[in-house]
Design a protein around this motif. Structure first.
Motif, PDB file in Angstrom:
ATOM      1  N   UNK A 172     -44.030  29.289 -15.782  1.00  0.00           N
ATOM      2  CA  UNK A 172     -45.240  29.740 -16.753  1.00  0.00           C
ATOM      3  C   UNK A 172     -46.618  29.076 -16.098  1.00  0.00           C
ATOM      4  N   UNK A 173     -47.073  29.001 -14.747  1.00  0.00           N
ATOM      5  CA  UNK A 173     -48.071  28.521 -14.299  1.00  0.00           C
ATOM      6  C   UNK A 173     -48.110  27.064 -14.122  1.00  0.00           C
ATOM      7  N   UNK A 174     -47.253  26.243 -14.719  1.00  0.00           N
ATOM      8  CA  UNK A 174     -47.202  24.965 -14.468  1.00  0.00           C
ATOM      9  C   UNK A 174     -46.164  24.271 -13.652  1.00  0.00           C
ATOM     10  N   UNK A 175     -46.761  23.609 -12.737  1.00  0.00           N
ATOM     11  CA  UNK A 175     -45.861  22.936 -11.602  1.00  0.00           C
ATOM     12  C   UNK A 175     -45.580  21.455 -11.913  1.00  0.00           C
ATOM     13  N   UNK A 176     -44.338  21.307 -11.584  1.00  0.00           N
ATOM     14  CA  UNK A 176     -43.666  19.863 -12.216  1.00  0.00           C
ATOM     15  C   UNK A 176     -42.917  19.372 -11.046  1.00  0.00           C
ATOM     16  N   UNK A 177     -43.023  18.355 -10.404  1.00  0.00           N
ATOM     17  CA  UNK A 177     -42.251  17.689  -9.307  1.00  0.00           C
ATOM     18  C   UNK A 177     -40.835  17.296  -9.926  1.00  0.00           C
ATOM     19  N   UNK A 178     -39.827  17.786  -9.109  1.00  0.00           N
ATOM     20  CA  UNK A 178     -38.487  17.103  -9.344  1.00  0.00           C
ATOM     21  C   UNK A 178     -37.975  16.488  -8.007  1.00  0.00           C
ATOM     22  N   UNK A 179     -36.873  15.481  -8.387  1.00  0.00           N
ATOM     23  CA  UNK A 179     -36.251  14.890  -7.301  1.00  0.00           C
ATOM     24  C   UNK A 179     -34.756  15.417  -7.114  1.00  0.00           C
ATOM     25  N   UNK A 180     -34.369  15.810  -6.122  1.00  0.00           N
ATOM     26  CA  UNK A 180     -32.961  16.214  -5.532  1.00  0.00           C
ATOM     27  C   UNK A 180     -32.035  15.017  -5.998  1.00  0.00           C
ATOM     28  N   UNK A 181     -31.172  15.194  -7.028  1.00  0.00           N
ATOM     29  CA  UNK A 181     -30.113  14.515  -7.394  1.00  0.00           C
ATOM     30  C   UNK A 181     -28.856  14.636  -7.031  1.00  0.00           C
ATOM     31  N   UNK A 182     -28.710  15.893  -6.413  1.00  0.00           N
ATOM     32  CA  UNK A 182     -27.380  16.397  -6.061  1.00  0.00           C
ATOM     33  C   UNK A 182     -27.297  17.663  -5.560  1.00  0.00           C
ATOM     34  N   UNK A 183     -26.266  18.149  -4.620  1.00  0.00           N
ATOM     35  CA  UNK A 183     -26.061  19.097  -3.741  1.00  0.00           C
ATOM     36  C   UNK A 183     -24.795  19.848  -4.168  1.00  0.00           C
ATOM     37  N   UNK A 184     -24.872  21.059  -4.736  1.00  0.00           N
ATOM     38  CA  UNK A 184     -23.304  21.513  -5.145  1.00  0.00           C
ATOM     39  C   UNK A 184     -22.641  22.063  -3.698  1.00  0.00           C
ATOM     40  N   UNK A 185     -21.408  21.442  -3.637  1.00  0.00           N
ATOM     41  CA  UNK A 185     -20.699  22.114  -2.676  1.00  0.00           C
ATOM     42  C   UNK A 185     -20.179  23.524  -2.814  1.00  0.00           C
ATOM     43  N   UNK A 186     -20.157  23.961  -1.717  1.00  0.00           N
ATOM     44  CA  UNK A 186     -19.790  25.564  -1.594  1.00  0.00           C
ATOM     45  C   UNK A 186     -18.364  25.755  -1.984  1.00  0.00           C
ATOM     46  N   UNK A 187     -18.252  27.015  -2.703  1.00  0.00           N
ATOM     47  CA  UNK A 187     -16.705  27.299  -3.186  1.00  0.00           C
ATOM     48  C   UNK A 187     -16.411  28.709  -2.774  1.00  0.00           C
ATOM     49  N   UNK A 188     -15.031  28.913  -2.707  1.00  0.00           N
ATOM     50  CA  UNK A 188     -14.554  30.136  -2.148  1.00  0.00           C
ATOM     51  C   UNK A 188     -13.958  31.054  -3.375  1.00  0.00           C
ATOM     52  N   UNK A 189     -13.678  30.339  -4.555  1.00  0.00           N
ATOM     53  CA  UNK A 189     -13.274  31.168  -5.639  1.00  0.00           C
ATOM     54  C   UNK A 189     -14.583  31.919  -6.507  1.00  0.00           C
ATOM     55  N   UNK A 190     -14.269  32.955  -6.821  1.00  0.00           N
ATOM     56  CA  UNK A 190     -15.304  34.012  -7.712  1.00  0.00           C
ATOM     57  C   UNK A 190     -15.111  33.197  -8.977  1.00  0.00           C
ATOM     58  N   UNK A 191     -16.572  33.041  -9.609  1.00  0.00           N
ATOM     59  CA  UNK A 191     -16.776  32.718 -11.111  1.00  0.00           C
ATOM     60  C   UNK A 191     -18.209  33.074 -11.222  1.00  0.00           C
ATOM     61  N   UNK A 192     -18.552  32.880 -12.459  1.00  0.00           N
ATOM     62  CA  UNK A 192     -19.989  33.277 -12.719  1.00  0.00           C
ATOM     63  C   UNK A 192     -21.013  32.238 -12.472  1.00  0.00           C
TER      64      UNK A 192
END
Length: 820
Positions: A172-192
């Motif tokens: 919405x036009x507002x920029x906020x800095x965030x810090x990466x605190x996690x990285x999702x591992x890739x998955x082979x099973x399909x889900x939403x």
């Protein structure tokens, strides 16, 4: 015995390479198609099944029964319900809120779009997803935390080692800095959650939004993790009392639903393992798939395998007569029928094994193509394929070999050696061959008709009149915030862009995100009538931009002060001008659009007078019924619109160049907000692509079925060429012309095809009639679909047997009579 079988197969390949090649290729094609479609069906049926403790996961759905519209189930619910659920239901182990967002990553001065969501720190407790980097319990605990998928991390930084990196997020036009605190591992099973690229905590500043505090509003989904799988049904049985207990309130309570909320509102738990197919009938569910279509695709794979086996039987019986003297001599020399039966079954099994290997190769080639067609992450799962393939080989070998083996091993030596002609197998064998061809073409024609109807309906959905003029129209992103001055500046900037004929705002547009609805009352002669209406507010020049069809009355006029929507504080003392769509007119019970003009509607202190009626405008899926709608007018003189969506009518410029100019004008007014103009077809593509992709699958299935059926028909023609050479010679000796012989032979060959078409048409009609019933707008099931399929089947059948027919018809009588 194994050596004998192998030698016999090699001898058959040398003597009759065409027969063996057709047999193996036909079986391989059937096996390849079956394995490929089985992988797709397994993917769909296994959706969400790979989530840890998936049998204990459920989504909270809302049910609304509102006046003037059909009851509906929605794949979202009020966040306001969650604390009461945690209080009342000890069966809940963990819960999480999940809302899609318009977050964009700011990267090198540009906006990068990611599939982003805002959620609670309990996200990982509920779904159990693994992190490649970071600790699940703390990844979303801090307000400026951020979790990226491994794909998004590589896209943004070129590596997954991004812990602690700063990511500017713009909304919405507002920029906020965030810090990466996690990285999702890739998955082979399909889900939403497979497509999730970014997760951020829900900001505390948004907890006062209506969807957090009001029962009648929602902005996302609530997911529960129950302690036991049976708790889902137990909670569903208690949801009505839960709604009565917590959602009731005075009629003027903005956060409650009313004194009897259970009459219009309900909640239920949707088990995630069942959501893939049940979501097809749930409104605003993104992952829903029609179970009947998936089952149809699976059935098509089974039928392709059955067609291939039938084709093998046809070819084997056609070739059986050529081996009659071999069998007679071997029986004369002492070979038992059991030994011969085992040998011929072994040959069928060996050919089926070769076809299985070739079918696996075809599967490896078809799966990537199918993944591209469907947009799903399909891959060859050797656990499934390794279990299926040996079973398929055994079943196909037995099905394709048992009858020919019985026929061959049952020949009587004296009758065969005394005859001047090779045996044909009798009337039973002839009827079997005709029946197999009729069955093959019947299945193929049914699939072709279904394919034609599906593709026609899909094309109709893209080209059907939506109630406005799509050509020359570009739609922008929703403008963030409610800055009246900024809205005026953006409209002025868009209208000065070269090529723009008109520009306007509306709060609704193709594929809308935000929707406002209210119940309006009309005090008619028979008493008050209440209808729940979808609300849109538009600015000047809207009629010139969208060009809706006016059925009665007039359009809004900026020169008429009463047309302009007043400030909220002034609404009680003003009568506001409004325009309805055709559906709303019908729901209020007006006899015609003209009869609605001048009538008054009321809701929550707002008095509206109907000044016009437009034809229905479709901004959503063709599967959904058009919602009754009311439109208001705002000249932007006093008040801003709520997140208005700009739309532009342009002339004399190609769409891509026009979009580039408009995007540049947007940046000039809103440099800190992401915005993009695109055509209507792009906005609406999500509603059509699923059906289009599955229509292509049916097209490929129809092609495979026709090809296998033609192989069977070719086998029948080849058998006839060998069997009827003597008959043709006699006929020509008695004066028959080549044309007469061709007509006679074609009539015999096409008889089972005609029977197939007679059987296929009613079956396809019933299937497609049921499928089309799922669309609010649909094509008529006309005879053209059936005639095209039938004519195509006859044409392909004629081309398949034409070569053999001409060969027989042109045979010289003397040579034909010497041939036997």
């Amino acid at each position: 015995m194994l050596a004998t079988i192998l030698k016999s197969v090699v001898r058959q390949i040398r003597r009759h390479p065409l027969y063996v090649g057709l047999n193996v290729f036909g079986l391989a094609l059937g096996i390849g198609v079956f394995l490929t479609l089985a992988l797709l069906v397994r993917y769909e049926y296994g959706f969400n099944a790979g989530l840890p403790d998936g049998d204990r996961l459920a989504r909270v759905d809302a049910h609304w029964t509102l006046p003037g519209v059909a009851p509906g189930e929605y794949a979202s619910s009020s966040f306001h319900a969650l604390p009461f659920m945690l209080q009342d239901f000890p069966e809940i182990e963990a819960a999480v809120r999940l809302r899609g967002t318009g977050l964009r990553v700011v990267r090198d001065g540009a906006f990068v779009a990611l599939d982003s969501y805002q959620t609670d720190p309990s996200f990982f407790r509920v779904f159990g997803l693994k992190l490649l980097h970071g600790v699940a319990d703390r990844a979303l605990a801090q307000p400026d935390g951020l979790v990226l998928s491994d794909r998004a991390a590589i896209r943004l930084f070129g590596t997954t080692d991004v812990m602690g990196r700063v990511v500017p997020l713009n909304r919405g036009g507002v920029t906020v800095n965030h810090v990466v605190t996690g990285v999702l591992a890739s998955r082979t099973t399909p889900d939403f959650l497979s497509g999730v690229e970014l997760l951020a905590p829900i900001p505390s500043s948004e907890l006062g939004f209506s969807c957090f505090v009001s029962w009648g509003s929602d902005c996302g989904s609530v997911y529960l993790k129950l302690r036991r799988p049976g708790d889902i049904a137990a909670l569903n049985a208690r949801m009505r009392d839960f709604v009565i207990r917590h959602a009731a309130g005075a009629d003027n309570d903005a956060n409650a639903i009313g004194q009897h909320p259970e009459k219009v509102f309900g909640l239920s738990l949707m088990p995630l393992r069942e959501a893939r197919f049940r979501d097809f009938h749930v409104l605003y569910a993104d992952d829903g798939v029609d179970r009947a279509v998936i089952d149809g695709i699976g059935l098509m794979g089974v039928l392709a395998l059955a067609l291939a086996c039938a084709n093998a039987v046809n070819l084997a019986t056609a070739r059986a007569g050529l081996r009659a003297r071999e069998v007679a001599i071997r029986k004369t020399l002492g070979a038992a029928r059991r030994v011969l039966f085992v040998q011929f079954m072994g040959e069928a099994m060996l050919l089926a094994a070769c076809a299985g290997v070739l079918g696996l190769v075809l599967c490896e080639m078809l799966v990537p193509a199918l993944a591209s067609l469907t947009g799903e992450a399909l891959a060859v799962r050797y656990g499934l394929v390794g279990g299926l393939l040996p079973l398929i080989v055994i079943v196909c070998g037995f099905a394709s070999g048992v009858y020919p083996a019985m026929v061959l091993s049952g020949y009587r030596p004296a009758a065969v050696l005394a005859a001047t002609r090779m045996p044909s197998g009798g009337r039973g064998a002839a009827r079997l061959r005709d029946g197999l061809v009729a069955g093959q073409f019947g299945i193929a024609v049914t699939i072709v008709i279904c394919m034609l109807v599906i593709n026609h309906q899909t094309a109709f959905m893209r080209s059907a009149d939506p109630g406005y003029t799509r050509a020359g129209l570009l739609i922008g992103s929703a403008m963030p915030g409610g800055d009246l001055a900024a809205q005026r500046r953006l409209l002025d900037a868009l209208r000065t862009v070269p090529g723009v004929a008109a520009a306007s705002f509306g709060e609704l547009a193709p594929s809308p995100d935000n929707k406002t609805r209210s119940t309006y009352r009309y005090d008619g002669p028979a008493g008050p009538v209440r209808v729940h209406l979808l609300q849109d507010t538009v600015s000047t020049r809207y009629f010139d931009v969208y060009r809706p069809r006016l059925l009665a009355g007039r359009w809004f006029d900026a020169a008429r002060g009463q047309d302009d929507l007043p400030l909220p504080a002034e609404q009680a003392s003003h009568t506001v001008s409004a325009i309805l769509n055709r559906v709303a007119v019908s729901r209020f019970g007006f006899a015609s659009p003209d009869a609605a003009i001048g009538k008054g509607l009321d809701t929550d202190g707002l008095h509206a007078r109907i000044i016009g009626v437009i034809d229905d405008v479709r901004f959503e899926s063709p599967r959904q019924a058009i919602y009754p709608e009311i439109m208001f007018f705002d000249t932007l003189a006093k008040r801003p619109l709520m997140e208005p969506i700009p739309a532009v009518r342009f002339e004399g410029v190609v769409p891509s160049e026009m979009a580039r100019r408009l995007n540049r004008a947007w940046v000039g007014v809103l440099p800190d907000a992401a915005g993009e103009f695109s055509a209507v077809d792009v906005k609406m593509a999500a509603y059509y692509t699923g059906d289009e992709r599955r229509g292509r699958i049916f097209t490929l299935g129809a092609a495979a079925a026709l090809l296998i059926a033609c192989l069977g028909l070719y086998g029948l023609a080849a058998f006839a060429a060998a069997r009827r050479m003597h008959e043709v010679g006699i006929r020509k000796t008695l004066g028959a012309t080549g044309r007469q012989v061709v007509v006679l032979l074609l009539a015999d060959f096409l008889r089972p095809v005609a029977l197939a078409c007679v059987l296929a048409c009613p079956v396809a009609w019933m299937l497609m009639r049921r499928w089309l019933a799922g669309f609010d707008e649909r094509i008529a099931l006309t005879p053209a679909h059936f005639l095209i399929a039938v004519a195509g089947a006859f044409a392909i059948a004629i081309l398949t047997v034409l070569g053999q027919t001409f060969h027989l018809a042109r045979a010289e009588p003397a040579r034909a009579l010497r041939a036997e």
